[in-house]
Enzyme design. Structure first.
Site, PDB file in Angstrom:
ATOM      1  N   HIS A 157       0.813  -1.222   0.000  1.00  0.00           N
ATOM      2  CA  HIS A 157       0.000   0.000   0.000  1.00  0.00           C
ATOM      3  C   HIS A 157       0.845   1.270   0.000  1.00  0.00           C
ATOM      4  O   HIS A 157       0.330   2.348  -0.263  1.00  0.00           O
ATOM      5  CB  HIS A 157      -0.933  -0.002   1.220  1.00  0.00           C
ATOM      6  CG  HIS A 157      -2.018  -1.026   1.120  1.00  0.00           C
ATOM      7  ND1 HIS A 157      -3.330  -0.705   0.872  1.00  0.00           N
ATOM      8  CD2 HIS A 157      -1.979  -2.374   1.188  1.00  0.00           C
ATOM      9  CE1 HIS A 157      -4.057  -1.809   0.815  1.00  0.00           C
ATOM     10  NE2 HIS A 157      -3.259  -2.844   1.013  1.00  0.00           N
ATOM     11  N   ASP A 365       3.438   9.430  -0.712  1.00  0.00           N
ATOM     12  CA  ASP A 365       2.262   8.646  -0.326  1.00  0.00           C
ATOM     13  C   ASP A 365       2.053   7.560  -1.358  1.00  0.00           C
ATOM     14  O   ASP A 365       2.185   7.810  -2.560  1.00  0.00           O
ATOM     15  CB  ASP A 365       1.027   9.571  -0.283  1.00  0.00           C
ATOM     16  CG  ASP A 365       0.011   9.143   0.768  1.00  0.00           C
ATOM     17  OD1 ASP A 365      -0.055   7.932   1.061  1.00  0.00           O
ATOM     18  OD2 ASP A 365      -0.708  10.018   1.280  1.00  0.00           O
TER      19      ASP A 365
HETATM   20  P1  ADP Z   1      -3.151   6.574   4.937  1.00  0.00           P
HETATM   21  O1  ADP Z   1      -3.543   5.228   4.501  1.00  0.00           O
HETATM   22  O2  ADP Z   1      -1.678   6.826   4.858  1.00  0.00           O
HETATM   23  O3  ADP Z   1      -3.676   6.967   6.267  1.00  0.00           O
HETATM   24  P2  ADP Z   1      -5.087   7.503   2.954  1.00  0.00           P
HETATM   25  O4  ADP Z   1      -5.441   8.892   2.557  1.00  0.00           O
HETATM   26  O5  ADP Z   1      -4.867   6.567   1.830  1.00  0.00           O
HETATM   27  O6  ADP Z   1      -3.799   7.607   3.901  1.00  0.00           O
HETATM   28  O7  ADP Z   1      -6.239   6.882   3.832  1.00  0.00           O
HETATM   29  C1  ADP Z   1      -6.670   7.508   5.002  1.00  0.00           C
HETATM   30  C2  ADP Z   1      -8.064   6.986   5.332  1.00  0.00           C
HETATM   31  O8  ADP Z   1      -8.344   7.275   6.690  1.00  0.00           O
HETATM   32  C3  ADP Z   1      -9.137   7.626   4.488  1.00  0.00           C
HETATM   33  O9  ADP Z   1     -10.114   6.658   4.175  1.00  0.00           O
HETATM   34  C4  ADP Z   1      -9.701   8.710   5.414  1.00  0.00           C
HETATM   35  O10 ADP Z   1     -11.063   8.959   5.215  1.00  0.00           O
HETATM   36  C5  ADP Z   1      -9.495   8.112   6.780  1.00  0.00           C
HETATM   37  N1  ADP Z   1      -9.246   9.169   7.768  1.00  0.00           N
HETATM   38  C6  ADP Z   1      -8.117   9.902   7.899  1.00  0.00           C
HETATM   39  N2  ADP Z   1      -8.243  10.787   8.908  1.00  0.00           N
HETATM   40  C7  ADP Z   1      -9.470  10.631   9.416  1.00  0.00           C
HETATM   41  C8  ADP Z   1     -10.218  11.254  10.475  1.00  0.00           C
HETATM   42  N3  ADP Z   1      -9.707  12.220  11.228  1.00  0.00           N
HETATM   43  N4  ADP Z   1     -11.471  10.812  10.718  1.00  0.00           N
HETATM   44  C9  ADP Z   1     -11.987   9.806   9.982  1.00  0.00           C
HETATM   45  N5  ADP Z   1     -11.345   9.193   8.979  1.00  0.00           N
HETATM   46  C10 ADP Z   1     -10.111   9.589   8.683  1.00  0.00           C
HETATM   47  C1  G6P Z   2      -1.249   3.174   6.034  1.00  0.00           C
HETATM   48  C2  G6P Z   2      -0.611   1.814   5.913  1.00  0.00           C
HETATM   49  C3  G6P Z   2      -1.517   0.754   6.518  1.00  0.00           C
HETATM   50  C4  G6P Z   2      -1.896   1.140   7.941  1.00  0.00           C
HETATM   51  C5  G6P Z   2      -2.483   2.543   7.976  1.00  0.00           C
HETATM   52  C6  G6P Z   2      -2.804   3.010   9.385  1.00  0.00           C
HETATM   53  O1  G6P Z   2      -2.404   3.179   5.278  1.00  0.00           O
HETATM   54  O2  G6P Z   2      -0.339   1.530   4.545  1.00  0.00           O
HETATM   55  O3  G6P Z   2      -0.887  -0.512   6.521  1.00  0.00           O
HETATM   56  O4  G6P Z   2      -2.816   0.219   8.469  1.00  0.00           O
HETATM   57  O5  G6P Z   2      -1.571   3.443   7.393  1.00  0.00           O
HETATM   58  O6  G6P Z   2      -1.698   2.859  10.228  1.00  0.00           O
HETATM   59  P1  G6P Z   2      -1.720   1.908  11.517  1.00  0.00           P
HETATM   60  O7  G6P Z   2      -0.288   1.845  11.950  1.00  0.00           O
HETATM   61  O8  G6P Z   2      -2.634   2.591  12.468  1.00  0.00           O
HETATM   62  O9  G6P Z   2      -2.263   0.580  11.085  1.00  0.00           O
END
Ligand code: ADP
Ligand code: G6P
Length: 471
Positions: A157, A365
């Site tokens: 991912h 990212d």
């Molecule tokens: P990462 O996987 O690195 O966190 P992404 O943007 O791909 O980054 O995915 C983040 C996910 O987490 C999204 O589906 C987003 O809606 C959710 N998310 C992030 N911050 C919040 C928040 N404060 N409240 C609810 N959902 C959140």
């Molecule tokens: C990114 C990573 C995931 C991970 C997520 C949240 O999306 O690719 O593997 O699950 O961040 O991080 P956490 O450490 O809370 O699982």
């Protein structure tokens, strides 16, 4: 075909998704697995005094969850250690933050072995196994050593880094050799795929055949790019909920005629939050006429808080938002609203819709699902503008966003200005193209294309796998 078994470190039960899942992996898989009556195996998120291997099983909406607890050493060495102090910073090009400790390696290998041992009794001969993300790079090897002959796919991912970065990792070859026990290795972008192919050719002395067959270490694996998408219907349905409507109204009422710029991220140093705040400060500095007519709502959910780099970034953001507000706020206007809350997913759709500009400016990212969710949540008759980092995997697909270099403060400030001033016709044109892309390349397309490719390998590769397993 038998069942689909998904394995990931983080498991988000499909029923809890509304309750505020954060992290792209959990959100996407929760959406993807709703369609399959599969099994989702992973860590419960709980820490126990001593590892027992006990699995807690339950069925949620057709998906069977099998969760195991880890002990304190596991969490320290594997999750906070090798996964999040070694691999995460390295794969996001933060070599300055990478920690190499022998105990992390050992913990990583031990937990991958624990995953394999606990999963093995649940596997049936016809099952397809799909392993997720950097926590579990060597899981196929651990499973094969214990006799698993099923087709096993892997999806990363996060970005696969350039060869010059990756080769700073001690024992990098061991890690990649283990990856060749998968039948299919998937990446988010063409860029990551290329970086992996470079490593295979230049560092591992292997080759990559046209059509994506990588050969190295005396083994072969298919490699490909499978950009992850979102569940568009979940967002559009979410928008109809009372909660989304109430949240939309609450935010809009608080605008008092001002425009809102929005950021939504895990509080991670890869997300470029400091650079974003500084770019917004630059915008305020350069455009006095914009002050008091705009504010930035940054929602940042704390994450991995046992890791020092995450404590540091949290502290720095608190002081930076305080500094900007101290310099510019007035009795009736605060330029930065900085919120550390996790919102329910339906509530979040209402907040997305209320924003005139979204700033999605990570320094690196894998994909970034927030960019796609923001687009899906817009009003077609009055859509907002997406400002997107060229360093997010999503930028390979979302060309109609305002694409910026997140390190270039002046350029981001200019994109903010342009986004806030963009005429309706241009906003609609850009949004329509983005929405079409997000709708076509959605989470179901991602899942189906990966699973189809894995099935394909399963039929193409039977004799090879049988002989590989015999080794
Ligand atoms: P990462 O996987 O690195 O966190 P992404 O943007 O791909 O980054 O995915 C983040 C996910 O987490 C999204 O589906 C987003 O809606 C959710 N998310 C992030 N911050 C919040 C928040 N404060 N409240 C609810 N959902 C959140
Ligand atoms: C990114 C990573 C995931 C991970 C997520 C949240 O999306 O690719 O593997 O699950 O961040 O991080 P956490 O450490 O809370 O699982």
């Amino acid at each position: 075909m038998g069942r689909l078994i998904v394995v990931s470190n983080r498991v988000q039960p499909p029923d809890a998704a509304g309750a505020g899942a954060t992290g792209g992996l959990a959100v996407a898989l929760s959406a993807a697995l709703r369609e399959y009556s599969g099994l989702w195996f992973g860590w419960s998120g709980e820490t126990v005094d001593a590892f027992t291997g006990h699995l807690s099983m339950r069925k949620v909406g057709g998906v069977t969850l099998a969760l195991m607890d880890l002990d304190e050493h596991d969490v320290h060495e594997y999750y906070n250690g090798y996964a999040n102090r070694t691999l995460w910073p390295l794969f996001h090009y933060r070599t300055d933050l990478v920690a190499y400790e022998r105990s992390f390696d050992e913990g990583y290998a031990r937990v991958n072995a624990r995953f394999a041992e606990s999963l093995l009794p649940l596997i049936e001969p016809d099952d397809l196994i799909w392993v997720q993300d950097y926590h579990l790079l060597p899981l196929a090897r651990a499973l094969r050593r214990r006799g698993a002959r099923n087709p096993i796919g892997f999806f990363l991912h996060i970005p696969w880094p350039a060869r010059q970065i990756f080769t700073t990792l001690p024992r990098h070859a061991e890690l990649v050799e283990a990856l060749f026990d998968y039948d299919l290795i998937g990446f988010q972008t063409a860029d990551s795929l290329q970086a992996f192919a470079d490593y295979v050719k230049e560092s591992a002395g292997g080759e990559v055949l046209p059509g994506g067959i990588a050969m190295a270490f005396g083994k072969r694996a298919r490699i490909g790019a499978f950009p992850i998408g979102i569940d568009v219907a979940e967002i559009t349905e979410g928008l109809k909920s009372d909660r989304a409507k109430a949240e939309f109204e609450r935010v809009r009422a608080s605008l008092l005629g001002r425009k809102m710029i929005l950021g939504v991220d895990r509080l991670d140093y890869s997300k470029g939050l400091e650079e974003r705040f500084l770019a917004y400060e630059q915008y305020l500095e350069d455009h006095p006429e914009g002050r008091e007519h705009v504010f930035l709502l940054q929602i940042a959910t704390p994450t991995r808080d046992e890791v020092e780099a995450y404590q540091d970034i949290r502290g720095r953001l608190e002081s930076l938002s305080g500094r900007i507000n101290g310099a510019y706020a007035d009795v009736d206007w605060v330029p930065v609203r900085y919120v550390n809350k996790t919102y329910r997913r339906d509530a979040l759709t209402g907040i997305y819709r209320a924003a005139h500009v979204a700033l999605v400016t990570p320094l690196r990212d894998g994909m970034n699902l927030v960019a796609k969710e923001y687009v899906a949540a817009q009003d077609p008759d009055d859509p907002g503008v997406l400002v997107l980092s060229e360093q997010a995997g999503a930028a390979e697909q979302m060309r109609e966003a305002l694409i910026v270099n997140p390190f270039n403060r002046e350029a981001v400030a200019e994109a903010i200005r342009r986004g806030l001033a963009m005429p309706l016709a241009e906003r609609k044109d850009r949004w329509q193209a983005l929405f079409d892309g997000v709708s076509t390349d959605d989470v179901a397309a991602w899942r189906d294309s990966f699973v189809a490719a894995l099935k394909n390998e399963a039929t193409a590769d039977q004799p090879l796998r049988a002989s590989a397993n015999a080794r």
